[in-house]
Design a protein around this motif. Structure first.
Motif, mmCIF file in Angstrom:
data_model
loop_
_atom_site.group_PDB
_atom_site.id
_atom_site.type_symbol
_atom_site.label_atom_id
_atom_site.label_comp_id
_atom_site.label_asym_id
_atom_site.label_seq_id
_atom_site.Cartn_x
_atom_site.Cartn_y
_atom_site.Cartn_z
ATOM 1 N N MET A 1 1.058 -1.139 0.179
ATOM 2 C CA MET A 1 0.034 0.294 -0.131
ATOM 3 C C MET A 1 0.701 1.633 0.136
ATOM 4 O O MET A 1 1.823 1.598 0.713
ATOM 5 C CB MET A 1 -0.768 -0.561 0.749
ATOM 6 C CG MET A 1 -1.258 1.171 1.499
ATOM 7 S SD MET A 1 -2.596 1.487 3.296
ATOM 8 C CE MET A 1 -3.986 -0.097 2.698
ATOM 9 N N LYS A 2 0.163 2.102 -0.669
ATOM 10 C CA LYS A 2 1.479 3.466 -0.847
ATOM 11 C C LYS A 2 1.363 4.104 0.499
ATOM 12 O O LYS A 2 -0.393 4.076 0.902
ATOM 13 C CB LYS A 2 1.006 4.161 -1.947
ATOM 14 C CG LYS A 2 2.050 5.633 -2.740
ATOM 15 C CD LYS A 2 0.971 6.291 -3.445
ATOM 16 C CE LYS A 2 2.395 7.466 -3.696
ATOM 17 N NZ LYS A 2 1.901 8.609 -5.042
ATOM 18 N N THR A 3 1.755 5.062 0.898
ATOM 19 C CA THR A 3 1.736 5.999 1.748
ATOM 20 C C THR A 3 1.195 6.674 1.162
ATOM 21 O O THR A 3 1.597 7.811 1.216
ATOM 22 C CB THR A 3 2.729 5.965 3.419
ATOM 23 O OG1 THR A 3 3.636 4.953 2.970
ATOM 24 C CG2 THR A 3 2.774 6.471 4.112
ATOM 25 N N PRO A 4 -0.332 6.955 2.421
ATOM 26 C CA PRO A 4 -0.784 8.721 1.746
ATOM 27 C C PRO A 4 -0.270 9.690 2.554
ATOM 28 O O PRO A 4 0.588 9.499 3.680
ATOM 29 C CB PRO A 4 -2.537 8.316 2.537
ATOM 30 C CG PRO A 4 -2.637 7.810 3.721
ATOM 31 C CD PRO A 4 -0.766 6.081 3.894
ATOM 32 N N LEU A 40 -0.129 2.149 8.263
ATOM 33 C CA LEU A 40 0.538 3.543 7.734
ATOM 34 C C LEU A 40 1.501 3.288 8.793
ATOM 35 O O LEU A 40 2.839 4.048 8.557
ATOM 36 C CB LEU A 40 -0.949 4.578 7.503
ATOM 37 C CG LEU A 40 -1.440 3.625 6.700
ATOM 38 C CD1 LEU A 40 -2.964 5.043 6.943
ATOM 39 C CD2 LEU A 40 -1.319 3.635 5.486
ATOM 40 N N SER A 43 4.720 1.737 8.414
ATOM 41 C CA SER A 43 5.576 1.838 7.046
ATOM 42 C C SER A 43 6.732 3.757 7.145
ATOM 43 O O SER A 43 7.169 3.564 6.235
ATOM 44 C CB SER A 43 4.296 2.742 6.048
ATOM 45 O OG SER A 43 3.307 3.266 5.888
ATOM 46 N N TYR A 91 4.169 17.902 3.197
ATOM 47 C CA TYR A 91 3.653 18.206 2.243
ATOM 48 C C TYR A 91 3.447 19.312 2.541
ATOM 49 O O TYR A 91 3.054 19.894 3.612
ATOM 50 C CB TYR A 91 2.702 16.882 2.461
ATOM 51 C CG TYR A 91 3.135 15.320 1.859
ATOM 52 C CD1 TYR A 91 3.149 15.203 1.076
ATOM 53 C CD2 TYR A 91 3.285 14.376 2.368
ATOM 54 C CE1 TYR A 91 3.844 13.368 0.258
ATOM 55 C CE2 TYR A 91 3.800 12.994 2.768
ATOM 56 C CZ TYR A 91 3.675 12.733 1.376
ATOM 57 O OH TYR A 91 3.751 11.566 1.054
#
Length: 246
Positions: A1-4, A40, A43, A91
């Motif tokens: 799963m891509k980390t959001p 998550l 990750s 971000y």
């Protein structure tokens, strides 16, 4: 799963890392939410080798939160906005719209949290009864608590950590009642200097000031109660329809 995308929030000098992962859709069950949160967190652990990560989940649309896993939507939304610049972020700030704070909901939530902190003390029986009962009994129980008489909050529980958590909730709630939003230890300590020693976990300090704020909190809640739409916790979205501040 891509980390959001995720965003750190809260006090600039927090011992842990409080952050929110922005997910497309909130899992349906508590088990699923907890599982995703842990996955998550794992990750990105390498990014915070010296810190404990306290992760939350939220759904963000059009620059504001519409659903959260832990806490209330309005408080987390505004905390993310106001404390963004206190941390080194990966971000851009995902929040560009403030939500109108639900003060009654804050007091209901803080009441439950404070009583829960006291559930393993000598007030155990009264506190557990209050947690199962109505708001009136919760207030009556708060009024009977004497923090000066509590020497332990239970096994494997750090005494100073609990005092800090109680002080934080009291400071936030009372300041919100007075029309101010506070989201960090420094902000609360500046507004309420009497709470500083608890917020910064000073050792060997008495609880007299904290006790006074607890009683002040109970008085404010009792005075707010006649005009409150609900006496038990609810989701911000149920009553507020995403009222925006300003």
């Amino acid at each position: 799963m891509k980390t959001p995308i995720y965003q750190i929030f809260g006090s600039e000098n927090s011992l842990d890392v409080d952050l929110v992962f922005f997910v497309e859709e909130m899992p349906e069950t508590i088990v699923e939410k907890l599982s995703l949160s842990k996955e998550l967190t794992d990750s990105i652990k390498a990014n915070f080798p010296e810190k404990v990560i306290n992760a939350n989940l939220a759904v963000c649309k059009n620059g504001r939160l519409i659903e959260v896993y832990k806490g209330t939507t309005d408080e987390l939304n505004n905390s993310l906005f106001y404390t963004y610049g206190f941390h080194q972020q990966e971000y851009d700030n995902q929040i560009n719209t403030l939500l109108k704070r639900d003060i009654d909901l804050k007091f209901l939530r803080s009441t439950r949290m404070i009583l829960s902190f006291l559930s393993k003390t000598e007030y155990r029986a009264a506190v557990k009864s209050a947690l199962r009962s109505d708001l009136e009994e919760k207030i009556q129980t708060l009024e009977k608590i004497d923090l000066n008489q509590i020497s332990s909050f239970g096994k494997n529980t750090n005494y100073q950590d609990i005092l800090k958590s109680i002080a934080f909730q009291l400071g936030q709630s009372i300041s919100l009642h007075e029309g101010n939003e506070l989201y960090t230890k420094n902000q609360i300590a500046e507004s309420f200097p009497e709470l500083r020693k608890y917020l910064f976990r000073e050792e060997n300090c008495d609880c007299e000031n904290l006790q006074n704020y607890l009683l002040k909190f109970a008085v404010i809640l009792k005075n707010r109660m006649p005009k409150m739409p609900k006496f038990s916790e609810y989701k911000y979205e149920e009553l507020n329809k995403f009222n925006c501040a300003g």
